[in-house]
Design a protein around this motif. Structure first.
Motif, PDB file in Angstrom:
ATOM      1  N   PRO A 137       0.856  -1.198   0.000  1.00  0.00           N
ATOM      2  CA  PRO A 137       0.000   0.000   0.000  1.00  0.00           C
ATOM      3  C   PRO A 137       0.892   1.249   0.000  1.00  0.00           C
ATOM      4  N   VAL A 138       0.603   2.185  -0.871  1.00  0.00           N
ATOM      5  CA  VAL A 138       1.343   3.450  -0.925  1.00  0.00           C
ATOM      6  C   VAL A 138       0.357   4.589  -1.162  1.00  0.00           C
ATOM      7  N   ASN A 139       0.728   5.768  -0.669  1.00  0.00           N
ATOM      8  CA  ASN A 139      -0.144   6.936  -0.816  1.00  0.00           C
ATOM      9  C   ASN A 139       0.402   7.979  -1.778  1.00  0.00           C
ATOM     10  N   ASN A 140       1.663   7.813  -2.206  1.00  0.00           N
ATOM     11  CA  ASN A 140       2.264   8.788  -3.115  1.00  0.00           C
ATOM     12  C   ASN A 140       3.478   8.179  -3.801  1.00  0.00           C
ATOM     13  N   ARG A 141       4.024   8.905  -4.772  1.00  0.00           N
ATOM     14  CA  ARG A 141       5.173   8.412  -5.542  1.00  0.00           C
ATOM     15  C   ARG A 141       6.392   8.216  -4.654  1.00  0.00           C
ATOM     16  N   GLU A 142       6.592   9.135  -3.698  1.00  0.00           N
ATOM     17  CA  GLU A 142       7.779   9.042  -2.842  1.00  0.00           C
ATOM     18  C   GLU A 142       7.819   7.711  -2.093  1.00  0.00           C
ATOM     19  N   GLN A 143       6.690   7.305  -1.526  1.00  0.00           N
ATOM     20  CA  GLN A 143       6.639   6.025  -0.822  1.00  0.00           C
ATOM     21  C   GLN A 143       6.936   4.877  -1.780  1.00  0.00           C
ATOM     22  N   ALA A 144       6.363   4.940  -2.969  1.00  0.00           N
ATOM     23  CA  ALA A 144       6.576   3.873  -3.947  1.00  0.00           C
ATOM     24  C   ALA A 144       8.051   3.746  -4.306  1.00  0.00           C
ATOM     25  N   MET A 145       8.707   4.870  -4.559  1.00  0.00           N
ATOM     26  CA  MET A 145      10.108   4.834  -4.962  1.00  0.00           C
ATOM     27  C   MET A 145      11.020   4.376  -3.826  1.00  0.00           C
ATOM     28  N   GLN A 146      10.643   4.655  -2.600  1.00  0.00           N
ATOM     29  CA  GLN A 146      11.413   4.162  -1.456  1.00  0.00           C
ATOM     30  C   GLN A 146      11.399   2.642  -1.418  1.00  0.00           C
ATOM     31  N   TRP A 147      10.232   2.044  -1.670  1.00  0.00           N
ATOM     32  CA  TRP A 147      10.134   0.589  -1.711  1.00  0.00           C
ATOM     33  C   TRP A 147      10.963   0.022  -2.852  1.00  0.00           C
ATOM     34  N   VAL A 148      10.893   0.644  -4.016  1.00  0.00           N
ATOM     35  CA  VAL A 148      11.651   0.160  -5.171  1.00  0.00           C
ATOM     36  C   VAL A 148      13.142   0.142  -4.860  1.00  0.00           C
ATOM     37  N   GLU A 149      13.630   1.220  -4.245  1.00  0.00           N
ATOM     38  CA  GLU A 149      15.050   1.278  -3.896  1.00  0.00           C
ATOM     39  C   GLU A 149      15.421   0.210  -2.873  1.00  0.00           C
ATOM     40  N   GLN A 150      14.505  -0.075  -1.956  1.00  0.00           N
ATOM     41  CA  GLN A 150      14.764  -1.132  -0.978  1.00  0.00           C
ATOM     42  C   GLN A 150      14.938  -2.484  -1.662  1.00  0.00           C
ATOM     43  N   TYR A 151      14.113  -2.769  -2.662  1.00  0.00           N
ATOM     44  CA  TYR A 151      14.214  -4.054  -3.351  1.00  0.00           C
ATOM     45  C   TYR A 151      15.456  -4.123  -4.231  1.00  0.00           C
ATOM     46  N   ARG A 152      15.834  -3.015  -4.796  1.00  0.00           N
ATOM     47  CA  ARG A 152      17.081  -3.000  -5.574  1.00  0.00           C
ATOM     48  C   ARG A 152      18.276  -3.289  -4.666  1.00  0.00           C
ATOM     49  N   ALA A 153      18.226  -2.745  -3.445  1.00  0.00           N
ATOM     50  CA  ALA A 153      19.307  -2.992  -2.489  1.00  0.00           C
ATOM     51  C   ALA A 153      19.257  -4.421  -1.947  1.00  0.00           C
ATOM     52  N   ARG A 154      18.049  -4.968  -1.772  1.00  0.00           N
ATOM     53  CA  ARG A 154      17.885  -6.304  -1.205  1.00  0.00           C
ATOM     54  C   ARG A 154      18.258  -7.397  -2.207  1.00  0.00           C
ATOM     55  N   TYR A 155      18.013  -7.122  -3.495  1.00  0.00           N
ATOM     56  CA  TYR A 155      18.296  -8.123  -4.527  1.00  0.00           C
ATOM     57  C   TYR A 155      19.265  -7.539  -5.565  1.00  0.00           C
ATOM     58  N   PRO A 156      20.494  -7.227  -5.163  1.00  0.00           N
ATOM     59  CA  PRO A 156      21.441  -6.577  -6.079  1.00  0.00           C
ATOM     60  C   PRO A 156      21.839  -7.454  -7.256  1.00  0.00           C
ATOM     61  N   ASP A 157      21.686  -8.774  -7.123  1.00  0.00           N
ATOM     62  CA  ASP A 157      22.074  -9.690  -8.203  1.00  0.00           C
ATOM     63  C   ASP A 157      20.913 -10.046  -9.119  1.00  0.00           C
ATOM     64  N   ALA A 158      19.738  -9.463  -8.898  1.00  0.00           N
ATOM     65  CA  ALA A 158      18.588  -9.748  -9.762  1.00  0.00           C
ATOM     66  C   ALA A 158      18.823  -9.154 -11.147  1.00  0.00           C
ATOM     67  N   ASN A 159      18.263  -9.798 -12.155  1.00  0.00           N
ATOM     68  CA  ASN A 159      18.411  -9.286 -13.513  1.00  0.00           C
ATOM     69  C   ASN A 159      17.562  -8.044 -13.760  1.00  0.00           C
ATOM     70  N   HIS A 160      16.367  -8.019 -13.153  1.00  0.00           N
ATOM     71  CA  HIS A 160      15.467  -6.879 -13.340  1.00  0.00           C
ATOM     72  C   HIS A 160      14.642  -6.658 -12.077  1.00  0.00           C
ATOM     73  N   VAL A 161      14.404  -5.389 -11.765  1.00  0.00           N
ATOM     74  CA  VAL A 161      13.470  -5.029 -10.695  1.00  0.00           C
ATOM     75  C   VAL A 161      12.437  -4.092 -11.339  1.00  0.00           C
ATOM     76  N   CYS A 162      11.352  -4.668 -11.823  1.00  0.00           N
ATOM     77  CA  CYS A 162      10.324  -3.911 -12.534  1.00  0.00           C
ATOM     78  C   CYS A 162       9.228  -3.492 -11.555  1.00  0.00           C
TER      79      CYS A 162
END
Length: 208
Positions: free
Chosen positions: A28-53
């Motif tokens: 659940p997110v209320n704005n773009r800022e919250q959404a992008m924070q989650w995206v960055e968390q997943y990029r950091a959590r899965y640095p070896d993933a091929n794609h984080v869409c």
């Protein structure tokens, strides 16, 4: 604006398609800022993933306040857009979908990618909890003292919340009520007071 549904809680799901793993996360997110924070968390959590869409939609999916998506290196239109389409069709408002992909060695092709990303989000959505949001509006209403009792009756009938009452030469109430009940209340007040009621909009918000 009519009532609409939003994502109620975090949801996770794993889809494996031709040896590729698609890890799906809904938040659940209320704005773009919250959404992008989650995206960055997943990029950091899965640095070896091929794609984080990702894809998100804020507000009513039929009349969104804002929405966006990213293919993150997948062929254009094969990941983020299908993900956003699922959020819209499933009426998952205020929702971010992130799909972390680990390539399994077998290429899926454009059509296969669209299906995989769509299925990944759709299957996660099938287990997600939703809650209904009723858009509300805040009004300030001033009437004569003689009309106060009747005003309170009308407020109860339209399920308005009485936030504040003040007295001067008139009675002034601050209320919050469902947006779809506003017109009927205003019409009735104007009719019953012969246009003497002073009705002003104080703002609007959405409440669960």
């Amino acid at each position: 604006m009519s009532r609409y549904t939003v994502l109620a809680a975090d949801t996770e799901h794993l889809l494996t398609e031709k040896n590729s793993d698609f890890l799906t996360f809904l938040h659940p997110v209320n704005n773009r800022e919250q959404a992008m924070q989650w995206v960055e968390q997943y990029r950091a959590r899965y640095p070896d993933a091929n794609h984080v869409c990702w894809a998100y939609i804020i507000g009513n999916t039929r009349q969104p306040q804002t929405q966006a998506f990213s293919d993150d290196g997948e062929p254009g239109g094969t990941a983020g857009k299908p993900m956003l389409h699922v959020l819209t069709e499933r009426e998952l408002g205020n929702c971010l979908a992130v799909v972390v992909r680990y390539f399994g060695g077998v290429k899926l092709g454009a059509g296969g990618l669209v299906r995989a990303y769509s299925n990944a989000v759709s299957q996660a959505a099938a287990t997600a909890g939703l809650c209904e949001v009723s858009p509300s509006i805040a009004l300030s209403i001033s009437v004569s003292f003689a009309f106060e009792a009747r005003l309170r009756q009308l407020l109860q009938q339209c399920k308005a919340t009485l936030d504040e009452v003040s007295y001067s030469d008139k009675v002034t109430v601050s209320i919050t009520l469902p947006q779809d009940a506003e017109q009927a209340l205003c019409d009735q007040l104007i009719n019953e007071t012969a246009g003497a009621a002073d009705i002003r909009q104080a703002g609007s918000h959405s409440g669960v």
